[in-house]
Design a protein around this motif. Structure first.
Motif, PDB file in Angstrom:
ATOM      1  N   GLU A 195       8.072  21.114  19.987  1.00  0.00           N
ATOM      2  CA  GLU A 195       8.508  22.360  19.316  1.00  0.00           C
ATOM      3  C   GLU A 195       8.408  23.475  20.344  1.00  0.00           C
ATOM      4  N   VAL A 196       9.551  24.012  20.738  1.00  0.00           N
ATOM      5  CA  VAL A 196       9.590  24.994  21.824  1.00  0.00           C
ATOM      6  C   VAL A 196       9.577  26.412  21.267  1.00  0.00           C
ATOM      7  N   GLN A 197       8.737  27.255  21.878  1.00  0.00           N
ATOM      8  CA  GLN A 197       8.677  28.669  21.528  1.00  0.00           C
ATOM      9  C   GLN A 197       9.076  29.517  22.733  1.00  0.00           C
ATOM     10  N   ALA A 198       9.562  30.714  22.478  1.00  0.00           N
ATOM     11  CA  ALA A 198      10.018  31.587  23.568  1.00  0.00           C
ATOM     12  C   ALA A 198       8.908  31.878  24.562  1.00  0.00           C
ATOM     13  N   THR A 199       7.682  31.920  24.085  1.00  0.00           N
ATOM     14  CA  THR A 199       6.546  32.236  24.946  1.00  0.00           C
ATOM     15  C   THR A 199       6.062  31.021  25.766  1.00  0.00           C
ATOM     16  N   ASP A 200       6.752  29.890  25.648  1.00  0.00           N
ATOM     17  CA  ASP A 200       6.400  28.712  26.441  1.00  0.00           C
ATOM     18  C   ASP A 200       6.909  28.804  27.876  1.00  0.00           C
ATOM     19  N   ASN A 201       7.567  29.903  28.232  1.00  0.00           N
ATOM     20  CA  ASN A 201       8.056  30.080  29.611  1.00  0.00           C
ATOM     21  C   ASN A 201       6.834  30.274  30.522  1.00  0.00           C
ATOM     22  N   LYS A 202       6.274  29.158  30.980  1.00  0.00           N
ATOM     23  CA  LYS A 202       5.011  29.189  31.707  1.00  0.00           C
ATOM     24  C   LYS A 202       5.035  28.200  32.867  1.00  0.00           C
ATOM     25  N   ASN A 203       3.970  28.261  33.655  1.00  0.00           N
ATOM     26  CA  ASN A 203       3.801  27.367  34.797  1.00  0.00           C
ATOM     27  C   ASN A 203       2.841  26.241  34.382  1.00  0.00           C
ATOM     28  N   PHE A 204       3.347  25.022  34.288  1.00  0.00           N
ATOM     29  CA  PHE A 204       2.548  23.877  33.874  1.00  0.00           C
ATOM     30  C   PHE A 204       2.230  23.012  35.093  1.00  0.00           C
ATOM     31  N   TRP A 205       1.015  22.472  35.125  1.00  0.00           N
ATOM     32  CA  TRP A 205       0.538  21.685  36.258  1.00  0.00           C
ATOM     33  C   TRP A 205       0.173  20.287  35.790  1.00  0.00           C
ATOM     34  N   CYS A 206       0.739  19.282  36.463  1.00  0.00           N
ATOM     35  CA  CYS A 206       0.429  17.890  36.164  1.00  0.00           C
ATOM     36  C   CYS A 206      -0.585  17.384  37.186  1.00  0.00           C
TER      37      CYS A 206
ATOM     38  N   TRP B 288      -4.588  22.040  51.087  1.00  0.00           N
ATOM     39  CA  TRP B 288      -3.702  22.694  50.119  1.00  0.00           C
ATOM     40  C   TRP B 288      -3.071  23.951  50.700  1.00  0.00           C
ATOM     41  N   CYS B 289      -1.808  24.151  50.383  1.00  0.00           N
ATOM     42  CA  CYS B 289      -1.142  25.434  50.633  1.00  0.00           C
ATOM     43  C   CYS B 289      -0.783  26.036  49.282  1.00  0.00           C
ATOM     44  N   GLU B 290      -1.215  27.257  49.059  1.00  0.00           N
ATOM     45  CA  GLU B 290      -0.921  27.938  47.800  1.00  0.00           C
ATOM     46  C   GLU B 290      -0.273  29.281  48.082  1.00  0.00           C
ATOM     47  N   MET B 291       0.845  29.549  47.409  1.00  0.00           N
ATOM     48  CA  MET B 291       1.498  30.850  47.483  1.00  0.00           C
ATOM     49  C   MET B 291       1.360  31.518  46.130  1.00  0.00           C
ATOM     50  N   ARG B 292       0.817  32.727  46.131  1.00  0.00           N
ATOM     51  CA  ARG B 292       0.597  33.450  44.889  1.00  0.00           C
ATOM     52  C   ARG B 292       1.394  34.745  44.912  1.00  0.00           C
ATOM     53  N   GLY B 293       2.127  34.994  43.828  1.00  0.00           N
ATOM     54  CA  GLY B 293       2.891  36.228  43.723  1.00  0.00           C
ATOM     55  C   GLY B 293       2.752  36.879  42.371  1.00  0.00           C
ATOM     56  N   SER B 294       1.671  36.534  41.650  1.00  0.00           N
ATOM     57  CA  SER B 294       1.516  37.017  40.277  1.00  0.00           C
ATOM     58  C   SER B 294       1.401  38.530  40.200  1.00  0.00           C
ATOM     59  N   GLY B 295       0.871  39.158  41.259  1.00  0.00           N
ATOM     60  CA  GLY B 295       0.716  40.606  41.240  1.00  0.00           C
ATOM     61  C   GLY B 295       1.906  41.366  41.799  1.00  0.00           C
ATOM     62  N   TYR B 296       2.944  40.635  42.218  1.00  0.00           N
ATOM     63  CA  TYR B 296       4.111  41.272  42.837  1.00  0.00           C
ATOM     64  C   TYR B 296       5.222  41.422  41.809  1.00  0.00           C
ATOM     65  N   LYS B 297       5.578  42.629  41.482  1.00  0.00           N
ATOM     66  CA  LYS B 297       6.643  42.910  40.523  1.00  0.00           C
ATOM     67  C   LYS B 297       6.436  42.185  39.191  1.00  0.00           C
ATOM     68  N   ASN B 298       5.157  42.031  38.804  1.00  0.00           N
ATOM     69  CA  ASN B 298       4.817  41.415  37.521  1.00  0.00           C
ATOM     70  C   ASN B 298       5.433  40.033  37.339  1.00  0.00           C
ATOM     71  N   LEU B 299       5.385  39.220  38.381  1.00  0.00           N
ATOM     72  CA  LEU B 299       5.975  37.891  38.305  1.00  0.00           C
ATOM     73  C   LEU B 299       5.237  36.993  37.323  1.00  0.00           C
ATOM     74  N   GLY B 300       3.943  37.226  37.163  1.00  0.00           N
ATOM     75  CA  GLY B 300       3.168  36.350  36.297  1.00  0.00           C
ATOM     76  C   GLY B 300       2.922  35.006  36.950  1.00  0.00           C
ATOM     77  N   GLU B 301       2.544  34.016  36.134  1.00  0.00           N
ATOM     78  CA  GLU B 301       2.143  32.722  36.677  1.00  0.00           C
ATOM     79  C   GLU B 301       3.275  31.945  37.332  1.00  0.00           C
ATOM     80  N   THR B 302       4.539  32.256  36.997  1.00  0.00           N
ATOM     81  CA  THR B 302       5.651  31.538  37.628  1.00  0.00           C
ATOM     82  C   THR B 302       5.836  31.958  39.083  1.00  0.00           C
ATOM     83  N   GLY B 303       5.046  32.937  39.538  1.00  0.00           N
ATOM     84  CA  GLY B 303       5.092  33.345  40.932  1.00  0.00           C
ATOM     85  C   GLY B 303       4.125  32.588  41.818  1.00  0.00           C
ATOM     86  N   THR B 304       3.481  31.546  41.288  1.00  0.00           N
ATOM     87  CA  THR B 304       2.510  30.770  42.057  1.00  0.00           C
ATOM     88  C   THR B 304       2.959  29.320  42.180  1.00  0.00           C
ATOM     89  N   ASP B 305       2.781  28.764  43.366  1.00  0.00           N
ATOM     90  CA  ASP B 305       3.001  27.332  43.568  1.00  0.00           C
ATOM     91  C   ASP B 305       1.984  26.833  44.581  1.00  0.00           C
TER      92      ASP B 305
END
Length: 211
Positions: free
Chosen positions: A116-127, A185-202
């Motif tokens: 069941e998909v909700q609009a707020t499910d636009n998130k970064n999921f990690w397996c 590990w290499c991690e790029m974080r952009g959550s604080g840049y232009k309000n990217l939120g969690e989708t700005g991290t990999d």
């Protein structure tokens, strides 16, 4: 919406070889796509699979997280005792009231199903796939790997995957010793840049073996 996409590359070059290290059982997580756009069909599938370097079908714990990076993401689903032969869990649990009754594992792979998909499910999921018991104890960090998949929901909360990490071979380690072996590990974080939120991290990892 203007999409800004950045690439972070981590390269690993070993400048020496040391003999004597034990051969470990490495886990590698595989995802078909780093971003999945919801197309209106149910269930939505966030693909995930794995390989174990020894080729053995060892029991693993499958854990799906959601959030800004592997260090801070919160657990949303766990499955213990999973094998490729049984494709089932010894123990299965969904976390968080917002995900109850909506998340499960695929019948063929440890992919995440959103029923069941909700609009707020636009998130970064990690397996995350982790060896269990003695196998994890003897292999340590080499027995755990994870990758992210952004679930993109068209609509008012829509955010794409802004950053992607690519692992190759250019971080230089000179005068290598046995203790250098491990998962980097290499991690790029952009959550604080232009309000990217969690989708700005990999983040992605590479294993250094010292022989």
């Amino acid at each position: 919406m203007k999409i800004e996409f950045s690439l972070c590359v981590v390269l690993l070059t070993v400048c020496a070889v040391v003999k004597g290290a034990a051969v470990h059982k490495q886990v590698k997580v595989i995802t078909k796509a780093e971003e999945v756009t919801y197309n209106g069909k149910l269930p939505a599938i966030l693909n995930c699979d794995y390989v174990i370097s020894s080729g053995e079908d060892l029991p693993v714990t499958v854990t799906w997280f959601q959030g800004d990076g592997p260090r801070s993401a919160g657990k949303v689903l766990s499955c213990t005792g999973y094998t490729k032969l049984t494709k089932s869990c010894y123990n299965h649990q969904v976390y968080g009231s917002e995900f109850q009754g909506r998340l499960s594992l695929d019948v063929n792979t440890p992919s995440l199903l959103v029923t069941e998909v909700q609009a707020t499910d636009n998130k970064n999921f990690w397996c995350q796939i982790s060896l269990e018991g003695d196998d994890l104890a003897s292999n340590g960090e080499l027995g755990i790997d994870e990758k992210s998949v952004v679930f993109r929901i068209p609509g008012p909360y829509e955010l794409p995957k802004f950053h992607s990490v690519s692992v190759s071979d250019s971080l230089v380690i000179s005068q290598v010793v046995l203790s250098d072996a491990g998962r980097y590990w290499c991690e790029m974080r952009g959550s604080g840049y232009k309000n990217l939120g969690e989708t700005g991290t990999d983040a992605k990892s590479v294993v250094l073996e010292v022989f």
